[in-house]
Enzyme design. Structure first.
Site, PDB file in Angstrom:
ATOM      1  N   ASN A   7      40.471  58.784  29.790  1.00 24.42           N
ATOM      2  CA  ASN A   7      41.233  59.484  29.316  1.00 24.42           C
ATOM      3  C   ASN A   7      42.111  59.122  28.041  1.00 24.42           C
ATOM      4  O   ASN A   7      42.698  58.253  28.336  1.00 24.42           O
ATOM      5  CB  ASN A   7      42.364  59.912  30.446  1.00 24.42           C
ATOM      6  CG  ASN A   7      43.433  60.878  29.984  1.00 24.42           C
ATOM      7  OD1 ASN A   7      43.167  61.667  28.859  1.00 24.42           O
ATOM      8  ND2 ASN A   7      44.497  60.917  30.660  1.00 24.42           N
ATOM      9  N   LYS A   9      44.140  60.383  26.105  1.00 24.25           N
ATOM     10  CA  LYS A   9      45.476  60.968  25.802  1.00 24.25           C
ATOM     11  C   LYS A   9      45.539  61.238  24.301  1.00 24.25           C
ATOM     12  O   LYS A   9      44.507  61.909  23.409  1.00 24.25           O
ATOM     13  CB  LYS A   9      46.588  60.113  26.001  1.00 24.25           C
ATOM     14  CG  LYS A   9      46.284  59.393  27.628  1.00 24.25           C
ATOM     15  CD  LYS A   9      47.273  58.672  28.273  1.00 24.25           C
ATOM     16  CE  LYS A   9      46.848  58.457  29.585  1.00 24.25           C
ATOM     17  NZ  LYS A   9      47.664  57.454  30.359  1.00 24.25           N
ATOM     18  N   HIS A  96      47.820  66.318  35.210  1.00 25.79           N
ATOM     19  CA  HIS A  96      48.300  64.830  34.815  1.00 25.79           C
ATOM     20  C   HIS A  96      49.836  64.648  34.833  1.00 25.79           C
ATOM     21  O   HIS A  96      50.534  65.667  34.377  1.00 25.79           O
ATOM     22  CB  HIS A  96      47.914  64.461  33.333  1.00 25.79           C
ATOM     23  CG  HIS A  96      47.781  62.897  33.002  1.00 25.79           C
ATOM     24  ND1 HIS A  96      49.019  62.449  32.652  1.00 25.79           N
ATOM     25  CD2 HIS A  96      46.994  61.939  33.324  1.00 25.79           C
ATOM     26  CE1 HIS A  96      48.882  60.993  32.626  1.00 25.79           C
ATOM     27  NE2 HIS A  96      47.384  60.757  32.879  1.00 25.79           N
ATOM     28  N   GLU A 165      46.984  58.936  40.713  1.00 25.19           N
ATOM     29  CA  GLU A 165      47.505  58.165  39.784  1.00 25.19           C
ATOM     30  C   GLU A 165      48.955  57.946  40.107  1.00 25.19           C
ATOM     31  O   GLU A 165      49.776  58.880  39.592  1.00 25.19           O
ATOM     32  CB  GLU A 165      47.332  58.985  38.256  1.00 25.19           C
ATOM     33  CG  GLU A 165      45.856  58.918  37.940  1.00 25.19           C
ATOM     34  CD  GLU A 165      45.909  59.133  36.429  1.00 25.19           C
ATOM     35  OE1 GLU A 165      45.286  58.145  35.867  1.00 25.19           O
ATOM     36  OE2 GLU A 165      46.339  59.905  35.814  1.00 25.19           O
TER      37      GLU A 165
HETATM   38  P1  13P Z   1      46.310  53.755  31.879  1.00 20.06           P
HETATM   39  O1  13P Z   1      45.029  53.461  32.330  1.00 20.06           O
HETATM   40  O2  13P Z   1      46.524  53.411  30.584  1.00 20.06           O
HETATM   41  O3  13P Z   1      47.207  53.088  32.892  1.00 20.06           O
HETATM   42  O4  13P Z   1      46.365  55.303  32.020  1.00 20.06           O
HETATM   43  C1  13P Z   1      46.079  55.829  33.221  1.00 20.06           C
HETATM   44  C2  13P Z   1      46.119  57.304  33.217  1.00 20.06           C
HETATM   45  O5  13P Z   1      46.879  58.019  32.873  1.00 20.06           O
HETATM   46  C3  13P Z   1      44.712  58.077  33.196  1.00 20.06           C
HETATM   47  O6  13P Z   1      44.922  59.463  33.055  1.00 20.06           O
END
Ligand code: 13P
Length: 247
Positions: A7, A9, A96, A165
Site C-alpha cells: 500500500n 498511500k 483503512h 492492522e
Molecule cells: P506500515 O507498513 O508503513 O506500518 O503501514 C501499514 C499500512 O497501513 C498498510 O496499509
C-alpha cells in the site's frame, strides 16, 4: 495462496513504475511465485497507467479506497468502484484506519464493500484496534464489531480478504507479540466463520512489516499474507520480505 500487498498511500509519480518493474523481474524468476500473489495499491492518479503496463503480468494493481456510491454521482472528487474497475484495478482496500479517521462510518464501509464486490473488485477490508482499546483489553470486541457491522453472509466471501492492522502498529516499527497475534487472527477467523457459513476468507496482517520481522511473522501459518506500507516503496525491502518469507 499467500498475499503480499503493497500500500503506497500518498506516494508515487509515473516514473515510480520502476519500483514495480524491479519487483516484477524478481517475481518472474522466483521459484516460489505460484505460492503467492503480489498486489500494489498506488494512488488513484497512477492506477490506469500501472494497470495497463502490468495487464498481462503477475502483479495486480488495486486502489487504496473507493467511494460508497456505485457508478456516477455529484460528489466532488469522489471515485467509484465502477471507475476504478474500468481503469484496470482488480482489488480495492476498504476501511483503512486512515480513512476511518477521516470519517468513514460502518454504514459507508458496507456500501463500499457491496458496490466494489458488485463490480468484481476483490475487497481488502481493513480492521484494527487503537492503542487505548488494546490497553483496555477490548481488541476482540472492537474487531468483532468492525466485522459484523459491515460484512454480510450474502457477500461473496471468495472476493473478500481481511487485513488486520492494529493502528498502534502502523508506521511505528511496533508489531504485536507472536502469541497475541496468533490469538487475534484465530479470533478473527472464528467471527468470519460465523458470518460466512463456517468458511473464513483470507486474513492478512499489516503494520510495520519489514524484511526482518517477517522471520517471526512467517511462523504464524494462519496468517494468509501481509499488507505492507513503508517497506513497499523500496523494491529491495519488498522483495526481501518475500524472499525471507520462503527461506
Ligand atoms: P506500515 O507498513 O508503513 O506500518 O503501514 C501499514 C499500512 O497501513 C498498510 O496499509
Amino acid at each position: 495462496m499467500k498475499y503480499f500487498i503493497g500500500n503506497w498511500k500518498m506516494f508515487g509519480v509515473p516514473k515510480s513504475i520502476n519500483i514495480l518493474k524491479s519487483i516484477n523481474s524478481f517475481n518472474l524468476f522466483d521459484k516460489n511465485r505460484n505460492k503467492y500473489q503480489i498486489v500494489i495499491t498506488p494512488p488513484y492518479t497512477l492506477i490506469h497507467f500501472f494497470a495497463k503496463y502490468f495487464k498481462k503480468k503477475l502483479i495486480k494493481i488495486g486502489s487504496q479506497n473507493c467511494f460508497y456510491k456505485e457508478k456516477y454521482s455529484s460528489n466532488t472528487s469522489a471515485i467509484s468502484p465502477y471507475m476504478i474497475k474500468k481503469v484496470g484495478a482488480k482489488f480495492t482496500l476498504v476501511g483503512h484506519s486512515d480513512n476511518r479517521a477521516e470519517g468513514d462510518t460502518d454504514k459507508m464501509l458496507k456500501e463500499k464493500v457491496k458496490h466494489a464486490l458488485k463490480h468484481n473488485l476483490k475487497v481488502v477490508f481493513c480492521i484494527g484496534e487503537n492503542k487505548k482499546q488494546k490497553k483496555n483489553n477490548s481488541t476482540n470486541r472492537v474487531l468483532k464489531n468492525q466485522l459484523i457491522k459491515v460484512l454480510e453472509k450474502k457477500f461473496n466471501k471468495n472476493n473478500i480478504i481481511i487485513a488486520y492492522e492494529p493502528i498502534w502498529s502502523i508506521g511505528t516499527g511496533k508489531i504485536p507479540n507472536e502469541q497475541d497475534l496468533s490469538n487475534t487472527v484465530f479470533f478473527i477467523k472464528k467471527i468470519l466463520k460465523q458470518i460466512f457459513n463456517n468458511k473464513s476468507p483470507a486474513v492478512l496482517y499489516g503494520g510495520s512489516v519489514d524484511e526482518n520481522n517477517i522471520q517471526m511473522l512467517k511462523q504464524l501459518r494462519e496468517i494468509d499474507g501481509f499488507l505492507i506500507g513503508g517497506a513497499s516503496k523500496s523494491p529491495k525491502k519488498f522483495i526481501d520480505i518475500i524472499k525471507n518469507y520462503y527461506k
